[in-house]
Write a protein that holds these residues in place. Structure first.
Motif, PDB file in Angstrom:
ATOM      1  N   HIS A 134       0.341   5.737   0.681  1.00 13.20           N
ATOM      2  CA  HIS A 134      -0.514   6.906   0.909  1.00 13.20           C
ATOM      3  C   HIS A 134       0.332   8.163   0.834  1.00 13.20           C
ATOM      4  O   HIS A 134       1.506   8.167   1.186  1.00 13.20           O
TER       5      HIS A 134
ATOM      6  N   HIS B  50      -2.767  -1.389   6.416  1.00 15.85           N
ATOM      7  CA  HIS B  50      -3.470  -1.714   5.162  1.00 15.85           C
ATOM      8  C   HIS B  50      -2.717  -2.787   4.374  1.00 15.85           C
ATOM      9  O   HIS B  50      -3.326  -3.717   3.835  1.00 15.85           O
TER      10      HIS B  50
ATOM     11  N   ASP C 206       0.853  -1.192   0.000  1.00 14.39           N
ATOM     12  CA  ASP C 206       0.000   0.000   0.000  1.00 14.39           C
ATOM     13  C   ASP C 206       0.891   1.245   0.000  1.00 14.39           C
ATOM     14  O   ASP C 206       2.073   1.166   0.325  1.00 14.39           O
TER      15      ASP C 206
HETATM   16 MG    MG Z   1      -4.500   2.181   2.105  1.00  9.58          MG
END
Ligand code: MG
Length: 157
Positions: A10, A42, A8
């Motif tokens: 961000h 995540h 993941d």
């Molecule tokens: Mg995420």
């Protein structure tokens, strides 16, 4: 036994807390996301769902669903562990790598591991959290955001 992997990333934004493995890490910026944007959790959730072939985090907790707005990702992780349990799976171990230029995460690793061990219902020595920089290269190196990779194994009860 099954193995799964998750990834993941961000983006940093102003005015948000930086939450990593459930730890509120002091920093001038946080990560943008529908939930608390805990990129490490995540990735771990996707590793667990991948191991059990149960889809991915976006399918289970859609961005479009208001109930997950600002959600505590560690609570979502507990939900996934409970989901796996209903299919007869328990977590064996987990290994998470956070890819982050700044801030330094070393002071927070112990608390991160402890948080994950509780959520995964495993011993502390079954949970690894590591952090690395990318030596200033690329988007992460320019401190535009944080990425994470995770691997997890699960065992059939
Ligand atoms: Mg995420």
């Amino acid at each position: 036994m099954r193995i799964g992997i998750g990834t993941d990333a961000h983006r940093f934004v102003d005015g948000r807390k930086l939450i990593l493995c459930g730890v509120d890490v002091p920093h001038e910026r946080g990560l943008l996301g529908h939930s608390d944007a805990d990129v490490a959790v995540h990735a771990l959730i996707d590793a667990l769902l991948g191991a059990a072939a149960l889809g991915d985090i976006g399918k289970l907790f859609p961005d479009s669903d208001a109930q997950y707005k600002s959600a505590d990702s560690v609570a979502l992780l507990r939900h996934v562990v409970a989901l796996l349990a209903t299919k007869g799976w328990r977590v064996n171990n987990a290994d998470v790598t956070i890819i982050c230029e700044k801030p330094k995460l070393a002071p927070h690793i112990a608390q991160m591991r402890a948080n994950l061990a509780v959520a995964l219902d495993v011993d502390l020595d079954a949970v690894s959290v590591k952090a690395t920089t990318v030596e200033g290269m690329g988007a992460i190196g320019r401190r535009e955001g944080i990425a994470a990779n995770a691997a997890a194994t699960i065992i059939k009860n």
